[in-house]
Design an enzyme around this catalytic site. Structure first.
Site, short mmCIF file in Angstrom:
data_model
loop_
_atom_site.label_atom_id
_atom_site.label_comp_id
_atom_site.label_asym_id
_atom_site.label_seq_id
_atom_site.Cartn_x
_atom_site.Cartn_y
_atom_site.Cartn_z
N LYS A 71 0.85 -1.20 0.00
CA LYS A 71 0.00 0.00 0.00
C LYS A 71 0.88 1.24 0.00
O LYS A 71 2.05 1.20 0.40
CB LYS A 71 -0.93 0.04 1.21
CG LYS A 71 -0.26 0.02 2.59
CD LYS A 71 0.14 1.37 3.16
CE LYS A 71 0.72 1.23 4.58
NZ LYS A 71 1.43 2.40 5.07
N GLY A 117 7.09 0.84 5.50
CA GLY A 117 5.98 1.79 5.33
C GLY A 117 5.08 1.41 4.17
O GLY A 117 4.24 2.19 3.73
N LEU A 118 5.25 0.16 3.67
CA LEU A 118 4.46 -0.29 2.52
C LEU A 118 3.40 -1.33 2.91
O LEU A 118 2.69 -1.86 2.05
CB LEU A 118 5.39 -0.88 1.44
CG LEU A 118 6.33 0.15 0.80
CD1 LEU A 118 7.37 -0.57 -0.07
CD2 LEU A 118 5.54 1.15 -0.05
N GLY A 158 3.54 -4.42 3.89
CA GLY A 158 3.67 -5.80 3.39
C GLY A 158 3.18 -6.84 4.38
O GLY A 158 2.39 -7.72 4.03
N GLY A 159 3.62 -6.75 5.62
CA GLY A 159 3.23 -7.74 6.63
C GLY A 159 1.73 -7.70 6.89
O GLY A 159 1.07 -8.74 7.04
N ASP A 195 -3.11 -1.49 10.26
CA ASP A 195 -3.07 -1.38 8.79
C ASP A 195 -3.73 -2.56 8.10
O ASP A 195 -3.88 -2.56 6.88
CB ASP A 195 -1.61 -1.33 8.30
CG ASP A 195 -1.05 0.08 8.24
OD1 ASP A 195 -1.83 1.03 8.41
OD2 ASP A 195 0.17 0.21 8.01
O1 C5P Z 1 -1.84 -1.41 15.42
P1 C5P Z 1 -0.39 -1.53 15.21
O2 C5P Z 1 0.26 -2.46 16.21
O3 C5P Z 1 0.01 -1.88 13.82
O4 C5P Z 1 0.24 -0.10 15.47
C1 C5P Z 1 1.64 0.11 15.61
C2 C5P Z 1 1.88 1.35 16.44
O5 C5P Z 1 1.45 2.50 15.73
C3 C5P Z 1 1.07 1.37 17.72
O6 C5P Z 1 1.84 0.91 18.78
C4 C5P Z 1 0.75 2.81 17.93
O7 C5P Z 1 1.82 3.41 18.60
C5 C5P Z 1 0.76 3.40 16.55
N1 C5P Z 1 -0.56 3.69 15.98
C6 C5P Z 1 -1.31 4.73 16.49
N2 C5P Z 1 -2.53 5.03 15.94
C7 C5P Z 1 -3.01 4.31 14.91
C8 C5P Z 1 -2.27 3.24 14.38
C9 C5P Z 1 -1.03 2.96 14.93
O8 C5P Z 1 -0.89 5.40 17.43
N3 C5P Z 1 -4.20 4.63 14.38
#
Ligand code: C5P
Length: 338
Positions: free
Chosen positions: A16, A109-110, A112-113, A149
């Site tokens: 993405k 930042g893409l 992938g995972g 994501d």
């Molecule tokens: O949800 P995920 O674990 O992928 O998010 C990674 C980090 O990005 C979270 O620990 C959080 O710090 C931050 N994040 C956020 N607000 C979002 C998405 C991600 O603060 N809407």
């Protein structure tokens, strides 16, 4: 007819790009409300799943991150586990053997995972013949339990992403020939959690004016909804390149990123933006051919030492396109309006 699961089920897990990323204040749960226009790209990992000969799920990874065997924390296996939690008793959720061909740069930042996880979730349901049994809202909740994501990749096309990442509105893809995207991924790591923390700290690590990205993001979502010609999207690249609220944070975490981005923009003669928390940088082109030509020239310049790089290892350069649709669409959604 053969029994479910004997033939492998195969899907592409695209990368993405965040064309915009506007971030609201930190919420009581620690996350941030987003407003981001996200588009899928043609660069994709390939995932297949089939009935496992043994008693548990397994993952074999080949490509950029392999060859290796995956563990339970791998996002593909987490996607399968989430799907298994959702299926009812009437469905035999037999163990799955997954094979992942990795092409998307990792931690770049893409997404992938996250895309691998969303695709694994959808393919597991399909392998068990349970595609119809798990509705859209539940799929989004399962995806969200893996990461913010992940739900985007269930939409199967461009979308406006809001909330923590769980409010999704499908958008029309740019109209006309697929838009070329040059991706440049410096060999440095930016942790998303750290980028959000730097954003919260304020000062130089936060955007000068939080309205800039928000206004651009709102406007772009409206334009795509109405049917934005791809060439008009390319013409807006300069504004889009300033509409990522995590860019100052990424530049604070990796100071060389700012100067590299500037020299890249000069060298390409185009605006250069950042996807998500980075470090991948992007430039838009009217066609894949033009992005490829720019990529070839850039690789020569990098090999000739003409650009100061943020690291001794060269950045990865890849030309691709924005795609309109991909194959993991769930069963929803009233929200899909394209
Ligand atoms: O949800 P995920 O674990 O992928 O998010 C990674 C980090 O990005 C979270 O620990 C959080 O710090 C931050 N994040 C956020 N607000 C979002 C998405 C991600 O603060 N809407």
């Amino acid at each position: 007819m053969s029994e479910p699961g004997h033939a492998p089920v195969v899907g592409l897990a695209p990368a993405k790009l965040n064309l915009t990323l506007s971030i609201g204040p930190r919420r009581p749960d620690g996350y941030h409300d987003l407003h981001s226009v996200m588009v899928p790209l043609a660069i994709a990992d390939r995932l297949s799943v089939a009935r496992a000969p043994g008693g548990g799920d397994s993952l074999h990874v080949v490509g950029a991150d392999g060859p290796r065997e995956g563990g339970p924390d791998d996002l593909v296996l987490r996607g399968i586990a989430a799907a298994r939690r959702a299926v009812g008793r009437g469905i035999e959720a037999f163990p799955l053997a997954a094979r992942l061909e990795k092409r998307i740069p990792i931690a770049a930042g893409l997404g992938g995972g996250s895309s691998d996880a969303a695709t694994a979730l959808a393919l597991a349901l399909e392998a068990w013949g349970a595609g119809e049994a798990v509705g859209w809202t539940e799929r989004v909740a399962l995806a969200m339990s893996i990461g913010s994501d992940v739900p985007f990749f269930l939409v199967g096309g461009p979308a406006l992403v809001e909330g923590r990442g769980d409010r999704l509105t499908a958008l029309r893809a740019p109209v006309g020939e697929p838009i070329g995207v040059l991706l440049v991924t410096p060999a440095v790591a930016v942790s998303t959690a750290e980028a959000f923390r730097a954003f919260d700290a304020g000062g130089d690590t936060a955007p000068a004016d939080p309205r800039t990205a928000r206004v651009t993001s709102l406007h772009l979502a409206d334009e795509l909804r109405a049917g934005l010609p791809g060439l008009d999207l390319v013409a807006r690249a300069g504004v889009l390149a300033t509409a990522n609220d995590l860019a100052p944070a990424a530049a604070a975490l990796v100071p060389e990123l700012r100067s590299f981005r500037r020299s890249l923009a000069r060298r390409l003669g185009r605006p250069v933006g950042q996807s998500g928390s980075g470090p991948t940088l992007w430039a838009l082109y009217p066609s894949l051919g033009e992005a490829e030509a720019a990529g070839t020239e850039l690789e020569e310049a990098l090999a000739g030492g003409e650009l100061a790089m943020p690291n001794a290892r060269p950045p990865r350069v890849h030309a691709t396109t924005i795609i309109a649709r991909h194959g993991t669409s769930g069963s929803d959604p009233g929200r899909i309006d394209a």
